[in-house]
Write a protein that holds these residues in place. Structure first.
Motif, short mmCIF file in Angstrom:
data_model
loop_
_atom_site.label_atom_id
_atom_site.label_comp_id
_atom_site.label_asym_id
_atom_site.label_seq_id
_atom_site.Cartn_x
_atom_site.Cartn_y
_atom_site.Cartn_z
N VAL A 106 1.28 -1.01 -0.22
CA VAL A 106 0.46 -0.01 0.25
C VAL A 106 0.53 1.42 -0.10
O VAL A 106 1.99 1.01 0.64
CB VAL A 106 -1.38 -0.27 1.21
N ASP A 107 0.36 2.16 -0.64
CA ASP A 107 0.55 3.46 -0.19
C ASP A 107 0.75 4.80 1.02
O ASP A 107 -0.99 4.74 0.34
CB ASP A 107 0.72 4.21 -2.01
N LEU A 141 -0.81 7.85 1.86
CA LEU A 141 -0.78 9.52 0.91
C LEU A 141 -1.12 10.48 1.67
O LEU A 141 -1.35 11.12 1.06
CB LEU A 141 -2.47 8.99 0.87
N HIS A 150 -8.97 4.12 6.19
CA HIS A 150 -8.31 4.14 4.83
C HIS A 150 -8.51 5.09 3.60
O HIS A 150 -7.57 4.95 2.24
CB HIS A 150 -9.95 3.11 3.78
N ASP A 151 -8.58 6.20 4.36
CA ASP A 151 -8.64 7.09 3.40
C ASP A 151 -6.87 8.50 3.62
O ASP A 151 -6.95 8.69 2.81
CB ASP A 151 -8.87 8.52 3.38
N TRP A 191 -4.30 5.17 3.04
CA TRP A 191 -3.70 5.28 2.13
C TRP A 191 -4.89 4.32 0.87
O TRP A 191 -5.50 4.01 0.91
CB TRP A 191 -2.95 3.66 2.91
N SER A 192 -3.53 3.47 -0.06
CA SER A 192 -4.32 2.87 -0.63
C SER A 192 -3.37 1.95 -1.80
O SER A 192 -2.58 2.04 -1.20
CB SER A 192 -4.66 4.44 -2.17
N ILE A 193 -3.96 1.23 -2.26
CA ILE A 193 -3.35 0.16 -3.14
C ILE A 193 -2.27 0.56 -3.62
O ILE A 193 -2.59 0.81 -4.89
CB ILE A 193 -4.39 -1.14 -3.11
N THR A 194 -1.53 -0.24 -3.71
CA THR A 194 -0.50 0.22 -4.52
C THR A 194 -0.72 -0.59 -6.31
O THR A 194 -0.43 -1.85 -5.92
CB THR A 194 1.38 -0.61 -4.32
N GLN A 195 -0.49 -0.13 -7.20
CA GLN A 195 -0.61 -0.04 -8.71
C GLN A 195 0.64 -0.66 -9.51
O GLN A 195 1.37 0.04 -9.40
CB GLN A 195 -1.57 0.96 -9.42
N SER A 205 -7.92 -4.76 -6.07
CA SER A 205 -8.05 -3.33 -5.99
C SER A 205 -8.67 -2.95 -4.45
O SER A 205 -8.91 -1.68 -4.35
CB SER A 205 -9.81 -3.30 -6.92
N SER A 206 -8.74 -3.66 -3.40
CA SER A 206 -9.12 -3.37 -2.07
C SER A 206 -8.46 -4.49 -1.42
O SER A 206 -8.13 -6.09 -1.75
CB SER A 206 -10.33 -3.85 -1.64
#
Length: 184
Positions: free
Chosen positions: A101-102, A104, A161-162, A164-168, A179-180
């Motif tokens: 995860v990234d 943010l 959750h706001d 961090w996000s999944i690393t693509q 996606s999650s």
């Protein structure tokens, strides 16, 4: 008189135990069957902080129920990232089922419990972080069970959750990206 005193002591001890257990784990998380409140129900303020509010000695309750104290040599303290992975093999290689995860936001709070637990660490964009699973919080947010690499070791906890996000990943033959995070 003696029985009455013992009953009162028992009730006080039970209340104290319930308060202690509730504050250290997932007590404020919504149940798996409870609906998550609409996004408008939560604050727009980011859950970010400053180093002076961090209590690095506070224990964290992992999704599998184990307690993790302080920094660890392995992500998630070597414990399973989801309660369904209670096998010895799952515990030994906790990052096999984790997702990169990234972070943010600068100073994203890593908490001991959901949603208002002790701040046990802060994370920053560019830090290596792994997500194990997620739960709906009673505050209307989804919370991720994350492990963040620091210069001294790994710190695991709960992050909104706001933040961090999944690393693509983009690489030849890389397959599909998640996606999650899976639900705990």
């Amino acid at each position: 008189m003696m029985l009455s005193h013992r009953v009162r002591l028992g009730l006080v001890a039970a209340a104290a135990a319930a308060t202690t257990v509730g504050g250290a784990g997932l007590a404020d998380a919504a149940t798996g069957h409870a609906p998550v409140p609409a996004p408008a129900a939560h604050s727009a303020a980011k859950d970010v902080g400053v180093p002076s509010e961090v209590d690095s000695s506070a224990p964290v309750t992992a999704p599998d129920g184990t307690r993790i104290w302080g920094l660890t040599a392995l992500p998630f303290g070597g414990h399973a990232t989801r309660t369904r992975q209670a096998t010895r093999e799952g515990r030994a290689a906790s990052t096999q089922s984790a997702i990169e995860v990234d972070i943010l936001a600068s100073g994203a709070r890593l908490r001991a419990s959901v949603p208002r637990g002790t701040v046990i660490g802060l994370a920053y964009p560019g830090q290596t972080a792994w997500g194990g699973c997620q739960i709906p919080g009673s505050d209307g947010y989804v919370w991720g069970w994350l492990s963040v690499q620091t210069s001294a070791g790994w710190r695991s906890g709960w992050m909104r959750h706001d933040l961090w996000s999944i690393t693509q990943h983009t690489y030849p033959g890389g397959g599909s990206d998640p996606s999650s995070l899976p639900w705990c």
